[in-house]
Design a protein around this motif. Structure first.
Motif, PDB file in Angstrom:
ATOM      1  N   LEU A 742       0.913  -1.106   0.124  1.00  0.00           N
ATOM      2  CA  LEU A 742      -0.016   0.046   0.102  1.00  0.00           C
ATOM      3  C   LEU A 742       0.944   1.035  -0.041  1.00  0.00           C
ATOM      4  O   LEU A 742       1.590   1.213   0.752  1.00  0.00           O
ATOM      5  CB  LEU A 742      -0.835   0.251   1.263  1.00  0.00           C
ATOM      6  CG  LEU A 742      -1.604   1.282   1.429  1.00  0.00           C
ATOM      7  CD1 LEU A 742      -2.727   1.147   0.352  1.00  0.00           C
ATOM      8  CD2 LEU A 742      -2.116   1.624   2.801  1.00  0.00           C
ATOM      9  N   GLU A 743       0.483   2.116  -0.703  1.00  0.00           N
ATOM     10  CA  GLU A 743       1.293   3.390  -1.011  1.00  0.00           C
ATOM     11  C   GLU A 743       0.216   4.578  -0.964  1.00  0.00           C
ATOM     12  O   GLU A 743      -0.821   4.432  -1.804  1.00  0.00           O
ATOM     13  CB  GLU A 743       2.180   3.575  -1.941  1.00  0.00           C
ATOM     14  CG  GLU A 743       3.491   2.666  -2.030  1.00  0.00           C
ATOM     15  CD  GLU A 743       4.127   2.709  -3.199  1.00  0.00           C
ATOM     16  OE1 GLU A 743       5.423   3.395  -2.998  1.00  0.00           O
ATOM     17  OE2 GLU A 743       3.971   2.345  -4.303  1.00  0.00           O
ATOM     18  N   THR A 744       0.508   5.632  -0.254  1.00  0.00           N
ATOM     19  CA  THR A 744      -0.421   6.757  -0.364  1.00  0.00           C
ATOM     20  C   THR A 744       0.300   7.957   0.042  1.00  0.00           C
ATOM     21  O   THR A 744       1.379   8.289   0.719  1.00  0.00           O
ATOM     22  CB  THR A 744      -1.708   6.662   0.744  1.00  0.00           C
ATOM     23  OG1 THR A 744      -2.733   7.525   0.872  1.00  0.00           O
ATOM     24  CG2 THR A 744      -0.966   6.552   2.418  1.00  0.00           C
ATOM     25  N   ILE A 745      -0.472   9.013  -0.708  1.00  0.00           N
ATOM     26  CA  ILE A 745      -0.052  10.598  -0.392  1.00  0.00           C
ATOM     27  C   ILE A 745      -1.261  11.118  -0.087  1.00  0.00           C
ATOM     28  O   ILE A 745      -2.207  11.133  -0.835  1.00  0.00           O
ATOM     29  CB  ILE A 745       0.648  11.081  -1.501  1.00  0.00           C
ATOM     30  CG1 ILE A 745       1.985  10.329  -1.898  1.00  0.00           C
ATOM     31  CG2 ILE A 745       1.182  12.614  -1.248  1.00  0.00           C
ATOM     32  CD1 ILE A 745       2.680  10.915  -3.133  1.00  0.00           C
ATOM     33  N   PHE A 746      -1.126  11.814   1.113  1.00  0.00           N
ATOM     34  CA  PHE A 746      -2.459  12.685   1.404  1.00  0.00           C
ATOM     35  C   PHE A 746      -2.108  14.185   1.627  1.00  0.00           C
ATOM     36  O   PHE A 746      -1.236  14.503   2.470  1.00  0.00           O
ATOM     37  CB  PHE A 746      -3.082  12.145   2.650  1.00  0.00           C
ATOM     38  CG  PHE A 746      -4.273  12.843   3.400  1.00  0.00           C
ATOM     39  CD1 PHE A 746      -5.535  13.290   2.329  1.00  0.00           C
ATOM     40  CD2 PHE A 746      -4.262  13.484   4.693  1.00  0.00           C
ATOM     41  CE1 PHE A 746      -6.388  13.860   2.871  1.00  0.00           C
ATOM     42  CE2 PHE A 746      -5.280  13.904   4.946  1.00  0.00           C
ATOM     43  CZ  PHE A 746      -6.487  14.342   4.103  1.00  0.00           C
ATOM     44  N   GLN A 747      -2.762  15.095   1.083  1.00  0.00           N
ATOM     45  CA  GLN A 747      -2.299  16.212   1.069  1.00  0.00           C
ATOM     46  C   GLN A 747      -3.465  17.309   1.035  1.00  0.00           C
ATOM     47  O   GLN A 747      -4.138  17.712   0.083  1.00  0.00           O
ATOM     48  CB  GLN A 747      -1.384  17.114   0.134  1.00  0.00           C
ATOM     49  CG  GLN A 747      -1.018  18.395   0.263  1.00  0.00           C
ATOM     50  CD  GLN A 747      -0.078  18.795  -0.822  1.00  0.00           C
ATOM     51  OE1 GLN A 747       0.531  17.992  -1.549  1.00  0.00           O
ATOM     52  NE2 GLN A 747       0.298  20.147  -0.836  1.00  0.00           N
ATOM     53  N   PRO A 748      -4.182  17.334   2.199  1.00  0.00           N
ATOM     54  CA  PRO A 748      -5.502  18.144   2.548  1.00  0.00           C
ATOM     55  C   PRO A 748      -5.332  19.673   2.206  1.00  0.00           C
ATOM     56  O   PRO A 748      -6.353  20.197   1.915  1.00  0.00           O
ATOM     57  CB  PRO A 748      -5.834  17.837   4.126  1.00  0.00           C
ATOM     58  CG  PRO A 748      -4.495  17.622   4.628  1.00  0.00           C
ATOM     59  CD  PRO A 748      -3.695  17.001   3.757  1.00  0.00           C
ATOM     60  N   ASN A 749      -4.369  20.077   2.444  1.00  0.00           N
ATOM     61  CA  ASN A 749      -4.036  21.842   2.049  1.00  0.00           C
ATOM     62  C   ASN A 749      -2.698  21.822   1.590  1.00  0.00           C
ATOM     63  O   ASN A 749      -1.832  20.966   1.624  1.00  0.00           O
ATOM     64  CB  ASN A 749      -4.389  22.516   3.319  1.00  0.00           C
ATOM     65  CG  ASN A 749      -3.889  22.102   4.619  1.00  0.00           C
ATOM     66  OD1 ASN A 749      -2.503  22.146   4.654  1.00  0.00           O
ATOM     67  ND2 ASN A 749      -4.730  21.767   5.729  1.00  0.00           N
TER      68      ASN A 749
END
Length: 988
Positions: A742-749
């Motif tokens: 699993l790979e993820t990038i999260f950039q909410p702002n």
């Protein structure tokens, strides 16, 4: 205000996760291209299929790291990529190479004739030998890590995957960069780059880097810091684009290192004093007990007991050295040998518990040099066709020497300067006047000293042609052919002053004393002679028999044709089918080792079993050839889903292949004098059938990327080495594995971002897998006892307990028993063993006349080598069940600056160093934390500070078990210590 483009470029991609889903994914894309929105995860263009594509459109598990990503993560070289890629592990190996493992598949075969399982490429051209471990990244565009076999486009030696470094090449705009860094360990680093448009169609680019750093480790005996760094790299490149249809570029990269880098870490050993009881017999004699000692026991490498030293009194060469004739002290009347019989050089020696502290006689020497020249030419042909030619030449030279044992011996050499012989005359063999013995390679010492030397010389030529289409009718192709020519010579030496003492004084009578060695032995004399090389370690002739030398020459010639076809079945469904035919030819020139082998004027060694006094001669070439058909079949679908912005779902089958090879030859021994049990002279190629499903998803208007992969491998003939009879014996094992990523990038702002990856891996060796564990040859069978052999038989053996007890219970002198125990391991009638060609002229008295029994060692399990260990279902080595990385960063934007604080944490669960999966093999789970702070201005000025390995941890990342005749100690490997630095850079 910092631009959104710069903000996106600075944001990294780390990896590692804190336990998230049971799905795991295809490597996540990191941005090299800026996004248009500060809350959007940027895209990156990759060439995983040897054509430019968005990483989210490639149906392959691939992680791509831009230069900005690498810098933010402080990934300075290939060894640190595991922190950014799920199911990847890395460790230095014992000799000149390393083990980069993807999904449990790495390079556990260390023979010169073995190939890496993970292909390392420079701009899409494979490099068989490379400096992935030592070299730091320089002016990199991106690094792509492809997981799983790449059977079509990359072909051979990519059963585990591919690591592809893409450099920045010249462009039409002027740009430049300067960077300086200072840190702990007196670290100084610098980088520079300049890109110059010489003309409208011709551009050049130059880049250079330098790293100097004091040693990470401390040698208390020499009072010096070792394991330092002094290395530099340069790259010069030129690009020419005279028209829209023609492009060419030429690049030359040079790397060089000259320092005291340690090739391996500390040597650990749980000391084996030998048994106090065998069956019902108490072992009262220390000498006999030593002959039943392995040197080291298979205890946990994490216990306090592991910081002992081997029982060196058990080693055959110490026993022989104790039998060298001496003289009489005229004052005390005591008879004095050069070395006392039964002495243990390591008795009472304590090994510092700190993995970074040593007490050793010899500081490391490390030199490496690597050159890569690549020419790329592209033609755009009519009908939307493109022709590509890649030509690559590389040359790699390597030299590494260090203290072999990393223990400091006790003083063991006696002063013979004033002794007299039986006639009352001054003793002729004044070899140790002043209590010092002179070894031409290692110098004078009153201790046992030992060093090794690993060196290699490699050359490679690679040529590839490709023709690809770019049609709009939904059908496209990429076809090509390539040719590889690779040559290598690998040498591994082990020097020991006790070896030289034996060669000089046990076998030679014609070598003058006081360190003045003759060039050759007198061919008219009857006495057996073992040649002592008089040259120094820095200018070695390499023809002596007073040291161990493993000389290996290998030539590889490989040709392949391949094709991949792409069919857009519909607007959202594509099929990919590829095939590759590979023809590999490998020619090995075997050179048997010649340690302490000599001969008389008849060309035979009655005592040593040798045929020659000096030098090494080759056996006939061994030519091997394999033809392999590999490839892949992929179906991918891009459905329109209400809960994602963009989704790719794919399923694939791929077949991978890696060539086999030859095991090094053992000693060139006369079988009438010494008999060995036969070992396999060759090992088979590897094949893998890999099944994979994956999904790549963009969500939340580009603010979230979530990629997942599941895979299953059916592996045939995985290659694994262990040291047997002083050679790297490669064995083949079937295996299966499955896993999730699993790979993820999260950039909410624009201020906050999280990067994470998680890998789960489950590996199992196939049913019926078996191997002889050199650390446990008897496998708990109380009717068999591990016994030390005689000098010319390198490996321990097992012998019947009843025969061992008969020898232990005998009234005969102790020295008879020592030789009789050794005789149970084979050899010849000269040491009282079974010999089908027995001739009475050779004496001594056979075993049955002394102890009342006859024994043929060939009737023992596996000829005395030991019982097979059942390793069915065991885990593959260096295959942790879990790898995880999580990175978090927060950015502030005051005025025209960006300030970014980043934290990265990596975790790797426990694994095993060997296939036997014993407590001795266990590598405990470990983690690593890094932090950094960066300040970036709009005009290209950047100030960065970082701390790597914040908590200064020293985990064991791998271990390598040495040979029986050195006592079976383990070389262990660890991470760099805590490093901190501050840097200033400016872009123009």
């Amino acid at each position: 205000m910092a631009s959104a483009a710069r903000n996106c470029a600075r944001l990294t991609v780390t990896a590692s996760a804190v336990a998230l889903l049971a799905a795991a994914g295809p490597a996540l894309a990191q941005e090299a291209a800026p996004s248009q929105d500060a809350t959007t995860v940027g895209d990156i263009i990759v060439t995983a299929q040897k054509r430019e594509q968005s990483i989210q459109d490639v149906p392959i598990a691939v992680t791509a790291l831009s230069a900005e990503n690498l810098d933010a993560l402080k990934i300075e070289g290939g060894a640190e990529l595991m922190r950014a890629v799920p199911n990847v592990s890395f460790s230095k190996s014992n000799f000149s190479m390393y083990n980069f493992s993807i999904r449990g598949i790495g390079t556990k075969a260390v023979s010169a004739a073995s190939d890496p399982a993970v292909a390392v490429s420079f701009n899409n051209s494979p490099l068989i030998r490379n400096r992935l471990f030592e070299q730091e990244y320089l002016d990199v565009n991106r690094v792509e890590v492809l997981r799983g076999p790449q059977g079509t486009l990359y072909g051979r030696n990519a059963t585990g995957g591919v690591v592809n470094m893409i450099p920045n090449l010249p462009g039409p705009d002027f740009e430049a960069m300067l960077k300086a860094e200072a840190g702990n360990y007196s670290s100084m680093r610098g980088q520079m780059m300049v890109n110059l448009p010489v003309a409208d169609t011709f551009w050049v680019r130059a880049a250079a880097s330098l790293t100097k750093r004091d040693g990470f480790d401390y040698n208390s005996h020499t009072d010096r810091r070792v394991n330092d760094r002094d290395l530099w790299s340069t790259r010069l490149s030129a690009a020419w684009e005279p028209s829209d249809n023609f492009r060419a570029n030429l690049a030359w990269e040079h790397f060089e290192e000259d320092d005291r880098r340690a090739r391996t870490g500390k040597m650990l050993c749980t000391r084996d004093p030998g048994p106090t009881k065998v069956g019902n017999t108490v072992v009262t004699s220390k000498a006999l007990r030593d002959r039943l000692s392995q040197g080291c026991l298979p205890g946990s490498l994490y216990s306090d007991a592991a910081y002992s030293a081997p029982n060196a009194a058990s080693l055959a060469y110490m026993f022989v050295a104790g039998g060298i004739s001496g003289g009489t002290d005229p004052v005390s009347g005591r008879y004095v040998n050069p070395i006392d019989f039964g002495v243990d050089p390591y008795e009472g020696v304590e090994n510092p518990r700190n993995l970074r502290e040593f007490s050793m006689s010899y500081d490391p020497v490390f030199r490496a040099k690597n050159d890569v020249v690549q020419l790329n030419v592209e033609f755009d042909l009519p009908n939307n066709l493109k022709f590509v030619s890649q030509t690559t030449y590389s040359k790699d030279d390597y030299y590494s020497s260090q203290d072999y044992a990393r223990y400091l011996s006790n003083p063991i050499v006696n002063d013979m300067g004033s002794l007299i012989d039986v006639f009352g005359e001054p003793f002729e063999q004044d070899m140790t006047s002043g209590g010092l013995y002179y070894d031409p390679q290692l110098g004078r010492s009153n201790r046992m000293i030992s060093a090794d030397l690993s060196q290699s010389d490699n050359k490679q030529i690679y040529q590839e042609f490709r023709l690809a289409s770019d049609w709009s009718n939904g059908v496209n192709f990429s076809v090509g052919a390539n040719y590889l020519n690779f040559k290598t010579q690998d040498d591994y030496y082990v020097f020991n002053n006790i070896f030289t003492m034996i060669a000089e004084y046990w076998y030679n009578s014609d070598i003058s004393r006081f360190g003045l060695f003759k060039a050759d032995c007198d061919d008219t004399q009857w006495k057996e002679c073992v040649y002592v090389d008089p040259t120094s370690l820095n200018d070695l002739d390499g023809d002596g028999h007073n040291y161990f030398r493993s000389l290996n020459k290998v030539k590889v010639e490989s040709m392949a044709v391949f094709g991949e076809f792409y069919w857009d079945v519909s607007s959202d469904v594509r099929l990919t089918a590829g095939l590759r035919y590979t023809d590999d030819t490998k020619v090995t020139t075997p050179y048997p080792s010649e340690l302490l082998l000599g001969a008389d004027d008849k060309g035979e060694g009655a005592a040593t079993g040798g045929y020659r006094r000096r030098g090494f001669s080759a056996l006939p070439d061994v030519k091997q050839n394999w033809q392999a058909v590999t490839g892949r079949l992929v179906a991918d679908w891009k459905p329109k889903l209400s809960f994602t912005d963009d989704t790719l779902i794919y399923a694939s089958y791929a077949r991978g292949y890696k060539g086999g090879g030859t095991n090094p030859p053992r000693m060139n021994i006369n079988p009438v004098v010494v008999q060995y049990q036969p070992l396999e002279s060759q090992f088979d190629p590897e094949y893998v059938n890999a099944f994979e499903i994956g999904s790549k998803n963009t969500l939340m208007d580009g603010g979230l990327r979530l990629n997942a992969t599941a895979f299953y491998y059916d592996y045939k003939d995985y290659q694994v080495s262990q040291i047997t009879d002083r050679i790297s014996l490669n064995e083949n094992f079937d295996a299966r594995s499955w896993g999730l990523e699993l790979e993820t990038i999260f950039q909410p702002n624009r201020n906050f971002r999280v990067d994470a990856n998680l890998g789960y891996l489950n590996t199992r060796l196939g049913d019926g897998s078996q191997s002889i564990d050199v650390m446990n040859r008897a496998q708990g069978n109380e009717d068999w006892v591990v016994v030390r052999p005689w000098l010319q038989v390198p490996s321990n053996c097992i012998a019947p307990r009843e025969h061992v007890e008969a020898i232990l219970n005998s009234w005969l002198p102790e020295n008879f028993g020592v030789q009789a125990l050794s005789a149970l391991c084979g050899g010849s009638v000269r040491t009282g063993t079974f010999d089908p060609n027995f001739s009475p002229e050779y004496g001594p008295i056979p075993l049955y006349m002394l102890y009342g029994f006859t024994y043929d060692y060939r009737t023992a399990p596996n000829g005395g080598r030991g019982f097979y260990a059942d390793i069915s279902g065991n885990e593959l080595p260096n295959s942790p069940n879990w790898t995880a990385n999580i990175g978090m960063q927060y950015s502030w934007f005051p005025a025209s600056f960006e300030v970014t604080l980043r934290l990265d944490h990596y975790f790797q669960s426990s694994s095993y160093a060997r296939v036997y999966n014993t407590e001795y093999d266990r590598l405990k789970a470990w983690d690593n934390t890094n932090v950094s702070l960066g300040i970036y201005s709009d005009d290209g000025l950047a100030i960065q500070a970082y701390v790597k390995n914040v908590f200064d941890k020293s985990p064991l990342t791998d271990a390598f078990t040495n040979s029986d005749d050195t006592g079976l100690p383990a070389n262990v490997f660890t991470l760099d210590p805590r490093l901190y630095a501050i840097s200033v850079s400016k872009k123009f």
